[in-house]
Design an enzyme around this catalytic site. Structure first.
Site, short mmCIF file in Angstrom:
data_model
loop_
_atom_site.label_atom_id
_atom_site.label_comp_id
_atom_site.label_asym_id
_atom_site.label_seq_id
_atom_site.Cartn_x
_atom_site.Cartn_y
_atom_site.Cartn_z
N ARG A 85 36.81 46.78 3.61
CA ARG A 85 37.20 47.29 4.92
C ARG A 85 36.02 48.00 5.55
O ARG A 85 35.28 48.69 4.86
CB ARG A 85 38.38 48.28 4.78
CG ARG A 85 39.72 47.60 4.74
CD ARG A 85 40.86 48.50 4.36
NE ARG A 85 40.88 49.81 4.99
CZ ARG A 85 41.88 50.68 4.82
NH1 ARG A 85 42.93 50.36 4.08
NH2 ARG A 85 41.84 51.86 5.39
N LYS B 18 48.68 55.60 -1.14
CA LYS B 18 49.89 55.40 -0.33
C LYS B 18 50.34 53.94 -0.39
O LYS B 18 51.50 53.64 -0.63
CB LYS B 18 49.64 55.76 1.15
CG LYS B 18 49.27 57.20 1.39
CD LYS B 18 49.14 57.50 2.87
CE LYS B 18 48.00 56.79 3.56
NZ LYS B 18 46.66 57.13 3.04
N ARG C 72 36.62 60.03 7.41
CA ARG C 72 38.07 59.93 7.24
C ARG C 72 38.63 61.07 6.41
O ARG C 72 39.67 61.63 6.72
CB ARG C 72 38.42 58.61 6.55
CG ARG C 72 38.33 57.42 7.46
CD ARG C 72 38.25 56.15 6.66
NE ARG C 72 39.48 55.81 6.01
CZ ARG C 72 39.56 55.00 4.95
NH1 ARG C 72 38.47 54.50 4.41
NH2 ARG C 72 40.72 54.70 4.42
N ARG D 15 37.22 49.47 -3.43
CA ARG D 15 38.36 48.69 -2.94
C ARG D 15 37.90 47.44 -2.18
O ARG D 15 36.99 47.48 -1.37
CB ARG D 15 39.21 49.55 -2.01
CG ARG D 15 40.30 48.74 -1.31
CD ARG D 15 41.33 49.59 -0.66
NE ARG D 15 40.81 50.41 0.41
CZ ARG D 15 41.54 51.28 1.08
NH1 ARG D 15 42.81 51.46 0.74
NH2 ARG D 15 41.00 51.99 2.04
P1 G5P Z 1 45.24 53.33 6.71
O1 G5P Z 1 45.22 51.88 6.47
O2 G5P Z 1 46.52 54.05 6.68
P2 G5P Z 1 44.12 55.35 5.01
O3 G5P Z 1 42.73 55.74 5.30
O4 G5P Z 1 45.15 56.37 5.30
O5 G5P Z 1 44.21 53.95 5.70
P3 G5P Z 1 44.02 53.87 2.72
O6 G5P Z 1 42.53 53.86 2.75
O7 G5P Z 1 44.73 52.61 3.08
O8 G5P Z 1 44.50 55.06 3.57
P4 G5P Z 1 45.84 54.37 0.56
O9 G5P Z 1 46.78 53.37 1.13
O10 G5P Z 1 46.30 55.80 0.47
O11 G5P Z 1 44.43 54.35 1.26
O12 G5P Z 1 45.40 53.96 -0.88
P5 G5P Z 1 45.50 52.54 -1.67
O13 G5P Z 1 44.94 51.43 -0.84
O14 G5P Z 1 46.87 52.38 -2.25
O15 G5P Z 1 44.48 52.89 -2.87
C1 G5P Z 1 43.12 53.02 -2.61
C2 G5P Z 1 42.34 52.22 -3.66
O16 G5P Z 1 42.50 52.86 -4.93
C3 G5P Z 1 42.84 50.78 -3.86
O17 G5P Z 1 41.73 49.95 -4.14
C4 G5P Z 1 43.79 50.87 -5.07
O18 G5P Z 1 43.87 49.65 -5.77
C5 G5P Z 1 43.08 51.96 -5.87
N1 G5P Z 1 43.95 52.79 -6.72
C6 G5P Z 1 45.23 53.18 -6.52
N2 G5P Z 1 45.64 53.96 -7.55
C7 G5P Z 1 44.59 54.08 -8.41
C8 G5P Z 1 44.38 54.74 -9.64
O19 G5P Z 1 45.27 55.42 -10.20
N3 G5P Z 1 43.15 54.64 -10.21
C9 G5P Z 1 42.13 53.91 -9.64
N4 G5P Z 1 40.95 53.84 -10.26
N5 G5P Z 1 42.30 53.26 -8.47
C10 G5P Z 1 43.50 53.32 -7.86
O20 G5P Z 1 44.53 53.68 8.09
C11 G5P Z 1 43.31 53.08 8.43
C12 G5P Z 1 42.87 53.56 9.79
O21 G5P Z 1 43.86 53.17 10.74
C13 G5P Z 1 44.03 54.18 11.74
C14 G5P Z 1 42.92 55.21 11.48
O22 G5P Z 1 41.77 54.80 12.15
C15 G5P Z 1 42.74 55.07 9.96
O23 G5P Z 1 41.46 55.54 9.54
N6 G5P Z 1 45.37 54.74 11.61
C16 G5P Z 1 45.86 55.75 12.33
N7 G5P Z 1 45.30 56.50 13.31
C17 G5P Z 1 46.07 57.46 13.84
N8 G5P Z 1 47.33 57.73 13.42
C18 G5P Z 1 47.93 57.01 12.43
N9 G5P Z 1 49.17 57.30 12.02
C19 G5P Z 1 47.17 55.97 11.84
N10 G5P Z 1 47.43 55.08 10.86
C20 G5P Z 1 46.33 54.34 10.72
MG MG Z 2 46.64 52.01 2.75
#
Ligand code: G5P
Ligand code: MG
Length: 223
Positions: free
Chosen positions: A159, A18, A170, A126
């Site tokens: 993180r 995302k 998660r 990450r």
């Molecule tokens: P966040 O911060 O919203 P999450 O858990 O939804 O966290 P996260 O972990 O931030 O989502 P993402 O943004 O979907 O993941 O993914 P990203 O960071 O872009 O990519 C993940 C990794 O993969 C990175 O290192 C990236 O470089 C790599 N990557 C990307 N594409 C590729 C690929 O093609 N290949 C490879 N090898 N790697 C790749 O929420 C965190 C916490 O906040 C709270 C909750 O506690 C949550 O757990 N929270 C909420 N709680 C309730 N309601 C809400 N609406 C909430 N929002 C946040």
């Molecule tokens: Mg994120």
């Protein structure tokens, strides 16, 4: 095209890309990228009231209560009424989606479907720069110098919720909470789902979709 401000959302499980996709959309189309997780982590880092409230949930990989995150997001959206925006990680429950409905009509929802095994691998590789929220991955986009932020030279950290115990929690929680949200947007005809294991392969399709809604400011290849 885009006679009014664009309201878009990117949904997807933890690690689905995302943040990565939202960064690219924001750069290519000049949208404000608003990440609910990043707002919470920033507040936690500053010792803010919301951060203190959210700490126990963030560290354990649990969703923070709807009223907490909804208040944060409504405050941020209120400041950006005239701007095109893109939400990353909000709404994540039906209650949050209903709160969002009360203040705007969404134009577009992108859902990222990535296999769970791929998610686990990505999250454990990450590393982030806490002050800016810049995200690295030891395989996909490593920093120039191991463990160091490219722009500031400051150390990178993992993180709390990317540690193995929290990742499993998660991923489990995501599915249950997100299902009704995805169904809601599907029933409205605004949901666009993208499946795959590589962000670079999904990206051209996302770019094409957005290009039909709003003129790009940078070409697809610039990302
Ligand atoms: P966040 O911060 O919203 P999450 O858990 O939804 O966290 P996260 O972990 O931030 O989502 P993402 O943004 O979907 O993941 O993914 P990203 O960071 O872009 O990519 C993940 C990794 O993969 C990175 O290192 C990236 O470089 C790599 N990557 C990307 N594409 C590729 C690929 O093609 N290949 C490879 N090898 N790697 C790749 O929420 C965190 C916490 O906040 C709270 C909750 O506690 C949550 O757990 N929270 C909420 N709680 C309730 N309601 C809400 N609406 C909430 N929002 C946040
Ligand atoms: Mg994120």
């Amino acid at each position: 095209m885009a006679s009014k401000v664009l309201r878009a959302v990117v949904l997807g499980p933890p690690g689905s890309g995302k943040g990565t996709v939202c960064e690219r959309i924001a750069r290519s189309f000049g949208l404000q990228h608003l990440s609910s997780g990043q707002f919470l982590r920033e507040s936690l880092r500053r010792g803010g009231e919301v951060g203190v409230l959210a700490k126990q949930y963030l560290e354990r990989g649990l969703l923070v209560p709807d009223h907490v995150i909804t208040r944060v997001m409504m405050t941020e959206l209120e400041k950006r009424r005239a701007e095109h925006w893109l939400l990353d990680g909000f709404p994540r429950t039906l209650g949050q989606a209903e709160a969002l409905d009360r203040i705007c009509e969404l134009d577009l929802v992108i859902s990222l479907n990535i296999p769970f095994e791929t998610l686990k691998d990505r999250l454990s590789a990450r590393w982030i720069h806490p002050a800016s929220g810049r995200v690295y991955n030891m395989e996909f986009n490593p920093p120039h110098v191991h463990g160091i932020d490219d722009l500031t030279g400051e150390p990178l950290v993992q993180r709390e919720d990317d540690k193995p115990e929290a990742i499993a929690a998660r991923l489990r929680k995501y599915k249950d909470a997100a299902k009704p949200v995805i169904e809601l947007y599907k029933s409205r005809g605004i949901l666009h789902s993208f499946s795959g294991t590589e962000t670079n392969k999904i990206w051209p399709y996302v770019y094409a979709l957005l290009s039909n809604k709003i003129p790009p400011v940078h070409s697809e290849e610039e990302n």
